[in-house]
Design an enzyme around this catalytic site. Structure first.
Site, PDB file in Angstrom:
ATOM      1  CE  LYS A  41      -1.965   4.500   7.059  1.00  0.00           C
ATOM      2  NZ  LYS A  41      -3.332   4.728   7.569  1.00  0.00           N
ATOM      3  CD  GLU A  55     -11.893   6.182   5.402  1.00  0.00           C
ATOM      4  OE1 GLU A  55     -11.341   5.078   5.431  1.00  0.00           O
ATOM      5  OE2 GLU A  55     -11.509   7.121   4.676  1.00  0.00           O
ATOM      6  CG  LEU A  85      -6.583   3.751   3.896  1.00  0.00           C
ATOM      7  CD1 LEU A  85      -5.741   4.404   2.802  1.00  0.00           C
ATOM      8  CD2 LEU A  85      -5.952   3.994   5.264  1.00  0.00           C
ATOM      9  NE  ARG A 132      -2.442   1.165   3.558  1.00  0.00           N
ATOM     10  CZ  ARG A 132      -3.161   1.090   4.684  1.00  0.00           C
ATOM     11  NH1 ARG A 132      -4.472   0.880   4.622  1.00  0.00           N
ATOM     12  NH2 ARG A 132      -2.574   1.209   5.862  1.00  0.00           N
ATOM     13  NE  ARG A 146       5.029  28.208   1.061  1.00  0.00           N
ATOM     14  CZ  ARG A 146       4.179  27.427   1.716  1.00  0.00           C
ATOM     15  NH1 ARG A 146       4.647  26.496   2.523  1.00  0.00           N
ATOM     16  NH2 ARG A 146       2.876  27.560   1.583  1.00  0.00           N
TER      17      ARG A 146
END
Length: 287
Positions: free
Chosen positions: A149, A182, A207, A52, A100
């Site tokens: 994730k 979820e 997820l 994953r 940045r």
């Protein structure tokens, strides 16, 4: 034993572990993470967790910070240096350090890697499962790519804080039509009156939990039927049982939703049987 963290090639005392101020994980939440349970000296379901991780990195076009085998070696070393027999090991990979700018940095920018591990008490977790947890529901307000994730977890943080303030331990995100998606850090299940397990399909919108997938195999071993179908908050409140799954909780019974008891307000036999059988089915790799 002092806590040790791995940060970009160095094992450091936890108090001294730091990343550069221009790390894109800090600046933009431009990174992903994984967490594996460590139980009885084994890393649980490491292979699917790293699979994953590979998918999350691919979706964000971030390279691996090192080879997969080297990453496994570092994970074991961090676990060993922290003396973790039961606990959790966390991995975080970001796009790296660069001036940045919203666009991706130069292709040669090296991804950043942080790995930490901490101990936990199996006895405390078992005691919590014997009493169950309370949850609240909150409106879905996250981006659509929750299948990645990502370290961008601010909505989850706010939801968990709201749960804590309400005397609960988890928050469930709910779509406008009342369908449960979820938890802030978990997948959600119910057990219907006729004993079937229901959990929302993981093709999109949630997820794809690794513990969720293992629990499906546990259910098969126990002869329980699993139906991947969405369900509403009202269905959950009137269910025979409800529970959550995650590497951080395994199978955790839910005994109250928005202040309303689920069934008799006590952990159900199905959730507890799944929890007891979990380690018989899960992948176990020596730490």
């Amino acid at each position: 034993m002092p806590k040790i963290a791995y940060v970009n090639g160095r094992y450091l005392p936890h108090r001294d572990a730091a990343v550069h101020v221009e790390d894109r994980g800090y600046q933009f939440a431009d990174g992903v993470y994984e967490v594996c349970e460590v139980a009885r000296g084994y890393i649980i379901d490491m292979t699917p967790h790293l699979d994953r991780l590979d998918r999350s990195l691919s979706e964000l076009k971030i390279g691996w910070p090192m080879s997969r085998s080297s990453l496994q070696t570092v994970m074991r070393e961090v676990i060993s240096r922290n003396g973790v027999v039961n606990g959790l090991v966390y991995l975080q990979v970001t796009r790296g350090v660069a001036p940045r700018d919203h666009v991706f940095p130069a292709a040669h920018t090296r991804p950043s890697l942080v790995i930490t591990a901490k101990k936990s008490s199996p006895q405390a977790a078992t005691k919590r499962a014997e009493t169950g947890i309370k949850v609240i529901t909150v409106p879905e307000n996250r981006w659509e790519r929750v299948d990645i994730k990502s370290v961008g977890l601010l909505p989850n943080v706010l939801a968990r804080q709201k749960a804590k303030e309400a005397g609960a331990q988890e928050a469930w995100f709910v779509d406008p039509d009342g369908t449960v998606k979820e938890g802030a850090a978990t997948n959600v299940w119910i057990v219907t009156k006729d004993g079937r397990l229901k959990t929302r399909p993981a093709e999109s919108g949630i997820l794809k939990g690794i513990t969720r997938a293992t629990v499906m195999r546990v259910a098969e071993k126990l002869g329980l039927e699993v139906e991947e179908r969405g369900f509403t908050v009202d269905e959950a409140k009137s269910a025979r049982e409800a529970f959550i799954t995650a590497a951080t909780t395994l199978v955790m019974p839910v005994v109250e939703i928005d202040g309303q008891p689920v069934a008799n307000g006590h952990p159900g036999s199905v959730a507890l049987s799944l929890r007891r059988a979990f380690f018989d089915v899960a992948e176990k790799i020596a730490a």
